[in-house]
Design an enzyme around this catalytic site. Structure first.
Site, PDB file in Angstrom:
ATOM      1  N   LYS A 185       1.930  17.451  -6.247  1.00 43.10           N
ATOM      2  CA  LYS A 185       2.479  18.545  -7.053  1.00 43.10           C
ATOM      3  C   LYS A 185       3.960  18.403  -7.344  1.00 43.10           C
ATOM      4  CE  LYS A 185      -1.385  21.092  -5.793  1.00 43.10           C
ATOM      5  NZ  LYS A 185      -2.069  21.926  -4.816  1.00 43.10           N
ATOM      6  N   ILE A 205       9.104  33.837  -6.624  1.00 35.06           N
ATOM      7  CA  ILE A 205       8.906  34.833  -7.679  1.00 35.06           C
ATOM      8  C   ILE A 205       8.027  35.944  -7.131  1.00 35.06           C
ATOM      9  CG2 ILE A 205       7.934  35.228  -9.979  1.00 35.06           C
ATOM     10  CD1 ILE A 205       8.464  32.242 -10.502  1.00 35.06           C
ATOM     11  N   HIS A 260      -0.920  34.777 -12.494  1.00 29.37           N
ATOM     12  CA  HIS A 260      -1.379  33.389 -12.550  1.00 29.37           C
ATOM     13  C   HIS A 260      -2.187  33.236 -13.837  1.00 29.37           C
ATOM     14  CE1 HIS A 260      -3.558  29.856 -10.419  1.00 29.37           C
ATOM     15  NE2 HIS A 260      -3.717  29.784 -11.709  1.00 29.37           N
ATOM     16  N   ARG A 318     -10.342  19.198 -12.732  1.00 23.80           N
ATOM     17  CA  ARG A 318     -11.800  19.367 -12.605  1.00 23.80           C
ATOM     18  C   ARG A 318     -12.309  20.440 -13.561  1.00 23.80           C
ATOM     19  NH1 ARG A 318      -8.999  22.209  -8.754  1.00 23.80           N
ATOM     20  NH2 ARG A 318      -9.359  24.450  -8.856  1.00 23.80           N
TER      21      ARG A 318
HETATM   22  C1  MV4 Z   1       4.587  30.873  -5.943  1.00 19.16           C
HETATM   23  C2  MV4 Z   1       4.761  32.249  -5.722  1.00 19.16           C
HETATM   24  C3  MV4 Z   1       6.014  32.773  -5.873  1.00 19.16           C
HETATM   25  N1  MV4 Z   1       7.052  31.969  -6.207  1.00 19.16           N
HETATM   26  N2  MV4 Z   1       5.662  30.115  -6.272  1.00 19.16           N
HETATM   27  C4  MV4 Z   1       1.059  29.007  -5.976  1.00 19.16           C
HETATM   28  C5  MV4 Z   1      -0.308  28.571  -5.702  1.00 19.16           C
HETATM   29  C6  MV4 Z   1      -1.043  29.819  -5.508  1.00 19.16           C
HETATM   30  N3  MV4 Z   1      -2.215  29.614  -4.730  1.00 19.16           N
HETATM   31  C7  MV4 Z   1      -0.023  30.706  -4.864  1.00 19.16           C
HETATM   32  N4  MV4 Z   1       1.171  30.327  -5.412  1.00 19.16           N
HETATM   33  C8  MV4 Z   1       2.317  31.013  -5.465  1.00 19.16           C
HETATM   34  N5  MV4 Z   1       3.410  30.288  -5.829  1.00 19.16           N
HETATM   35  C9  MV4 Z   1       6.843  30.674  -6.395  1.00 19.16           C
HETATM   36  N6  MV4 Z   1       7.891  29.897  -6.698  1.00 19.16           N
HETATM   37  C10 MV4 Z   1       3.663  32.999  -5.354  1.00 19.16           C
HETATM   38  C11 MV4 Z   1       2.453  32.383  -5.201  1.00 19.16           C
HETATM   39  C12 MV4 Z   1       1.412  33.226  -4.677  1.00 19.16           C
HETATM   40  C13 MV4 Z   1       1.403  33.586  -3.318  1.00 19.16           C
HETATM   41  C14 MV4 Z   1       2.325  33.097  -2.420  1.00 19.16           C
HETATM   42  C15 MV4 Z   1       2.300  33.465  -1.087  1.00 19.16           C
HETATM   43  C16 MV4 Z   1       1.321  34.323  -0.620  1.00 19.16           C
HETATM   44  C17 MV4 Z   1       0.347  34.807  -1.480  1.00 19.16           C
HETATM   45  C18 MV4 Z   1       0.397  34.442  -2.841  1.00 19.16           C
HETATM   46  C19 MV4 Z   1      -0.561  34.922  -3.715  1.00 19.16           C
HETATM   47  C20 MV4 Z   1      -0.539  34.565  -5.025  1.00 19.16           C
HETATM   48  C21 MV4 Z   1       0.451  33.705  -5.516  1.00 19.16           C
END
Ligand code: MV4
Length: 446
Positions: free
Chosen positions: A116, A203, A208, A292
């Site tokens: 990634k 963030i 998403h 995929r």
């Molecule tokens: C993040 C984020 C906030 N800031 N990246 C990326 C993959 C996905 N499965 C979750 N991801 C996130 N990436 C940045 N820079 C918030 C998420 C995020 C998340 C992070 C921690 C705990 C729960 C989460 C739930 C959805 C999205």
């Protein structure tokens, strides 16, 4: 066209691939583990072959057994579905060495997407918006502290080869970062065999949103629209929609342009998904590429009329995508509910067992992709997705009303499922108004 396709998967996606093969006049051979001997996918395909015992490592992940089975059954191609070997570039190489066409992107694309932090660097070079963060991986705490002070807390540590939230840590201050960096690295090492991590500005409550890419082997690449995947719990998506909810048309168009540019930047082939996070001000950032067919592909099919699995097969065979247009405007609205064999009242604990009775909803605008049937067994060895309810109607409001109707018709007896949980979500005011984000469930559903 291919004469015979080997399906290296199980469950609803194996059934979905068999259906595409049938309609294309291609024979299908399904692989099954001993636990799946009587599963529907083994009966629906033209032929089926046992590839090992119930644990995934002994069957659906056993490359030697799968290659041998595909060869002895005379197949010319392998469809990996999702999960299992779908994003394993070594498997793609081995297929090629054995004259079996892997239905998916080339090994190099899968391998780049799997890294990634490397994929993000490629996007940066191509002027695609990414989240402010480290350039590549971060090894030393000193570098991490310096960078994070510049970015401003909170920051998030992510595993370069990660997925499913493993190796991910939110750091609210310097103290958190010092404590979490080694933990994130060791968790990544033990989960993915690689401890590399990178850092981004965190963030809060992003959405998403992902874009479906289709690319043939002749340089034709199209993006056919987006999916909203914000309704998730512990990194498992639960509800997906197409198009994305209340996304301004200008933002959607811009994101689609960048998704196309991202796909072209990595010389993408076959089907893929470009994922973005969207913040509260509708700023978007590339996060990763999925190589995929995805669980949520049907919502795109419902609003575009494209059969995505057939496209995968045609492209792998070497056909051009001149049947596809450049600018798909979604028709109506589609919502998918992942019906899992889990107990929502018990922390979503998996609930395998015998389905004693079932009735699947139907009627206008209702599609169910599943492998369940009366008296079938849901095995404890595999993931808990047992069905997908996909609803279509001309507007989101109507699709929600139709979803209530379809969820009410759905009967599954003998095991617990996530159906009652969805009946709650679908009546939530913020869900209905489209006020959703990735932390919706923990905030709104008790
Ligand atoms: C993040 C984020 C906030 N800031 N990246 C990326 C993959 C996905 N499965 C979750 N991801 C996130 N990436 C940045 N820079 C918030 C998420 C995020 C998340 C992070 C921690 C705990 C729960 C989460 C739930 C959805 C999205």
């Amino acid at each position: 066209m291919f004469k015979r396709i080997f399906i290296a998967n199980r469950g609803e996606i194996a059934v979905r691939i068999i259906r595409a093969c049938r309609e294309l006049g291609i024979e299908s051979v399904s692989a099954y583990s001993t636990a799946d001997k009587n599963s529907i996918h083994t009966k629906l395909s033209d032929k089926s072959i046992c590839i090992g015992s119930s644990p995934p490592a002994k069957s659906y992940l056993n490359i030697d057994n799968i290659i041998t089975a595909a060869k002895v059954t005379g197949c010319d191609a392998i469809h990996p579905g999702y999960g299992f070997l779908a994003e394993n570039s070594r498997f793609v190489d081995i297929c090629n060495q054995n004259n079996l066409i892997f239905i998916g992107p080339p090994a190099e694309v899968i391998s780049l997407a799997g890294n990634k932090s490397k994929a993000i660097e490629v996007m940066k070079r191509n002027k695609i918006p990414v989240i402010p963060g480290s350039s590549g991986n971060v090894n030393r705490i000193k570098t991490a502290l310096k960078l994070s002070r510049r970015l401003g807390y909170p920051v998030i540590i992510k595993a370069s080869f990660g997925g499913g939230g493993k190796g991910m840590r939110i750091c609210n201050d310097k103290k958190d970062l010092i404590a979490h960096l080694p933990l994130a690295k060791s968790e990544s090492e033990s989960s993915f065999g690689n401890g590399e991590v990178y850092i981004e500005k965190y963030i809060p409550k992003p959405r998403h949103i992902e874009f479906q890419i289709i690319a043939d082997n002749y340089g034709n690449t199209v993006c056919v629209g987006e999916r909203e995947c914000s309704i998730q719990r512990r990194h498992q998506k639960l509800i997906e929609e197409a198009p994305a909810v209340n996304l301004p048309i200008k933002t959607s168009r811009l994101m689609r342009e960048f998704a196309l540019r991202a796909a072209r930047a990595v010389n993408y082939k076959n089907l893929g998904t470009i994922e973005f996070l969207l913040d509260g001000q509708n700023n978007f950032y590339f996060i990763e590429i999925n190589t995929r067919i995805q669980v949520e592909h049907p919502v795109t099919e419902m609003v575009t009329g494209i059969d995505l699995v057939k496209e995968q097969i045609r492209i792998a065979y070497g056909q051009k995508i001149d049947n596809l247009r450049e600018n798909y405007k979604p028709l109506g609205h589609s919502i998918e509910f992942r019906i899992n064999a889990e107990d929502p009242d018990n922390d979503f604990r998996p609930c395998p067992g015998k389905i004693t009775e079932s009735f699947l909803p139907g009627g206008p605008g209702v599609r169910v992709d599943t492998f369940i049937s009366p008296n079938c067994e849901v095995s404890p060895f595999y993931d808990s997705l047992i069905a997908k309810l996909i609803v279509w109607d001309s507007t989101r409001e109507e699709a929600i009303l139709r979803s209530i109707r379809a969820l009410d018709e759905f009967r599954i007896e003998g095991i617990k499922t996530t159906i009652p949980f969805y009946k709650k979500i679908i009546k939530n005011k913020n869900f209905i108004s489209g006020n959703i984000h990735t932390h919706f469930i923990e905030e709104e559903i008790k």
